[in-house]
Motif scaffolding. Structure first.
Motif, PDB file in Angstrom:
ATOM      1  N   ARG A   1     -28.566  15.731  80.442  1.00  0.00           N
ATOM      2  CA  ARG A   1     -28.639  16.329  79.081  1.00  0.00           C
ATOM      3  C   ARG A   1     -28.593  14.953  78.257  1.00  0.00           C
ATOM      4  O   ARG A   1     -28.285  13.825  78.644  1.00  0.00           O
ATOM      5  CB  ARG A   1     -27.182  16.717  78.901  1.00  0.00           C
ATOM      6  CG  ARG A   1     -26.864  17.940  79.456  1.00  0.00           C
ATOM      7  CD  ARG A   1     -25.457  18.508  78.984  1.00  0.00           C
ATOM      8  NE  ARG A   1     -25.208  19.472  80.224  1.00  0.00           N
ATOM      9  CZ  ARG A   1     -24.174  20.422  79.869  1.00  0.00           C
ATOM     10  NH1 ARG A   1     -23.625  20.339  78.768  1.00  0.00           N
ATOM     11  NH2 ARG A   1     -24.059  21.347  80.438  1.00  0.00           N
ATOM     12  N   ASN A   2     -29.249  14.954  77.197  1.00  0.00           N
ATOM     13  CA  ASN A   2     -29.805  14.015  76.166  1.00  0.00           C
ATOM     14  C   ASN A   2     -29.778  14.438  74.681  1.00  0.00           C
ATOM     15  O   ASN A   2     -30.087  15.659  74.569  1.00  0.00           O
ATOM     16  CB  ASN A   2     -30.800  13.248  76.754  1.00  0.00           C
ATOM     17  CG  ASN A   2     -30.717  11.898  76.175  1.00  0.00           C
ATOM     18  OD1 ASN A   2     -30.135  11.518  75.278  1.00  0.00           O
ATOM     19  ND2 ASN A   2     -31.558  10.969  76.797  1.00  0.00           N
ATOM     20  N   SER A   3     -29.874  13.570  73.775  1.00  0.00           N
ATOM     21  CA  SER A   3     -30.122  13.977  72.574  1.00  0.00           C
ATOM     22  C   SER A   3     -31.013  13.164  71.731  1.00  0.00           C
ATOM     23  O   SER A   3     -31.220  11.987  72.135  1.00  0.00           O
ATOM     24  CB  SER A   3     -28.644  14.276  71.660  1.00  0.00           C
ATOM     25  OG  SER A   3     -28.291  13.035  71.457  1.00  0.00           O
ATOM     26  N   LYS A   4     -31.620  13.715  70.830  1.00  0.00           N
ATOM     27  CA  LYS A   4     -32.756  12.837  70.136  1.00  0.00           C
ATOM     28  C   LYS A   4     -32.740  13.259  68.901  1.00  0.00           C
ATOM     29  O   LYS A   4     -32.635  14.426  68.320  1.00  0.00           O
ATOM     30  CB  LYS A   4     -34.015  13.389  70.772  1.00  0.00           C
ATOM     31  CG  LYS A   4     -35.399  12.793  70.039  1.00  0.00           C
ATOM     32  CD  LYS A   4     -35.565  11.116  70.788  1.00  0.00           C
ATOM     33  CE  LYS A   4     -36.856  10.796  70.048  1.00  0.00           C
ATOM     34  NZ  LYS A   4     -36.834   9.494  69.735  1.00  0.00           N
ATOM     35  N   ASP A   5     -32.839  12.057  67.985  1.00  0.00           N
ATOM     36  CA  ASP A   5     -32.837  12.260  66.614  1.00  0.00           C
ATOM     37  C   ASP A   5     -34.200  12.469  66.190  1.00  0.00           C
ATOM     38  O   ASP A   5     -35.212  11.824  66.418  1.00  0.00           O
ATOM     39  CB  ASP A   5     -32.214  10.976  65.939  1.00  0.00           C
ATOM     40  CG  ASP A   5     -32.224  11.017  64.353  1.00  0.00           C
ATOM     41  OD1 ASP A   5     -32.707  12.052  63.698  1.00  0.00           O
ATOM     42  OD2 ASP A   5     -31.928   9.882  63.808  1.00  0.00           O
ATOM     43  N   ASN A   6     -34.392  13.672  65.446  1.00  0.00           N
ATOM     44  CA  ASN A   6     -35.728  13.965  65.051  1.00  0.00           C
ATOM     45  C   ASN A   6     -35.778  14.182  63.618  1.00  0.00           C
ATOM     46  O   ASN A   6     -35.651  15.023  62.958  1.00  0.00           O
ATOM     47  CB  ASN A   6     -36.168  15.615  65.726  1.00  0.00           C
ATOM     48  CG  ASN A   6     -37.563  15.616  65.462  1.00  0.00           C
ATOM     49  OD1 ASN A   6     -38.237  15.119  65.106  1.00  0.00           O
ATOM     50  ND2 ASN A   6     -37.771  17.260  65.520  1.00  0.00           N
ATOM     51  N   GLY A   7     -35.764  12.913  63.155  1.00  0.00           N
ATOM     52  CA  GLY A   7     -35.819  12.968  61.565  1.00  0.00           C
ATOM     53  C   GLY A   7     -34.567  13.090  60.747  1.00  0.00           C
ATOM     54  O   GLY A   7     -34.519  13.928  59.872  1.00  0.00           O
ATOM     55  N   GLY A   8     -33.461  12.915  61.326  1.00  0.00           N
ATOM     56  CA  GLY A   8     -32.171  13.145  60.754  1.00  0.00           C
ATOM     57  C   GLY A   8     -31.480  14.647  61.261  1.00  0.00           C
ATOM     58  O   GLY A   8     -30.622  15.105  61.022  1.00  0.00           O
ATOM     59  N   ARG A   9     -32.270  15.171  62.289  1.00  0.00           N
ATOM     60  CA  ARG A   9     -31.759  16.353  62.791  1.00  0.00           C
ATOM     61  C   ARG A   9     -31.730  16.056  64.272  1.00  0.00           C
ATOM     62  O   ARG A   9     -32.798  15.810  65.231  1.00  0.00           O
ATOM     63  CB  ARG A   9     -32.871  17.712  62.472  1.00  0.00           C
ATOM     64  CG  ARG A   9     -32.223  19.038  63.135  1.00  0.00           C
ATOM     65  CD  ARG A   9     -33.266  20.116  62.895  1.00  0.00           C
ATOM     66  NE  ARG A   9     -32.746  21.348  63.332  1.00  0.00           N
ATOM     67  CZ  ARG A   9     -33.251  22.520  62.863  1.00  0.00           C
ATOM     68  NH1 ARG A   9     -34.383  22.317  62.029  1.00  0.00           N
ATOM     69  NH2 ARG A   9     -33.002  23.780  63.273  1.00  0.00           N
ATOM     70  N   TYR A  10     -30.462  16.306  65.012  1.00  0.00           N
ATOM     71  CA  TYR A  10     -30.292  15.904  66.427  1.00  0.00           C
ATOM     72  C   TYR A  10     -30.794  16.992  67.429  1.00  0.00           C
ATOM     73  O   TYR A  10     -30.299  18.428  66.763  1.00  0.00           O
ATOM     74  CB  TYR A  10     -28.966  15.540  66.726  1.00  0.00           C
ATOM     75  CG  TYR A  10     -28.723  14.181  66.142  1.00  0.00           C
ATOM     76  CD1 TYR A  10     -29.005  12.954  67.010  1.00  0.00           C
ATOM     77  CD2 TYR A  10     -28.338  13.918  64.797  1.00  0.00           C
ATOM     78  CE1 TYR A  10     -28.938  11.629  66.524  1.00  0.00           C
ATOM     79  CE2 TYR A  10     -28.091  12.686  64.413  1.00  0.00           C
ATOM     80  CZ  TYR A  10     -28.577  11.528  65.196  1.00  0.00           C
ATOM     81  OH  TYR A  10     -28.271  10.205  64.854  1.00  0.00           O
TER      82      TYR A  10
END
Length: 98
Positions: A1-10
């Protein structure tokens, strides 16, 4: 599991059964952290069109879903649909992903 910031939306990136899924990292219900959700196989009722246009039939299948740690809101991994409890231990998908 991981998260990525996509222009202010995780976006949560979750691997389950050899497949990679990407969805909002925040629960649609009350903003819970989906990255920390349990993954559960639950019984989901799906409705299918019969071949030849002869009406519809339903089928119960086990499907992987996220169980939000805050309020146990269930979200199907395959398409992001929210799942509603319909009876006992059976769930049904909403018409549209939220």
């Amino acid at each position: 599991r991981n998260s990525k910031d996509n222009g202010g939306r995780y976006v949560a990136l979750i691997r389950c059964d050899g497949k990679l899924h990407a969805m909002d990292a925040t629960c649609y219900h009350m903003g819970g952290p989906l990255l920390f959700s349990d993954i559960e196989d639950i019984n989901v009722k799906t409705i299918h069109q019969k071949e030849g246009g002869g009406g519809k039939h339903s089928k119960i299948t086990k499907q992987a879903c996220l169980d939000c740690p805050w309020h146990h809101y269930k979200i199907r991994l395959s398409d992001g649909h929210r799942l509603h409890l319909i009876s006992g231990n059976k769930y049904e998908a909403s018409e549209e992903p939220k």
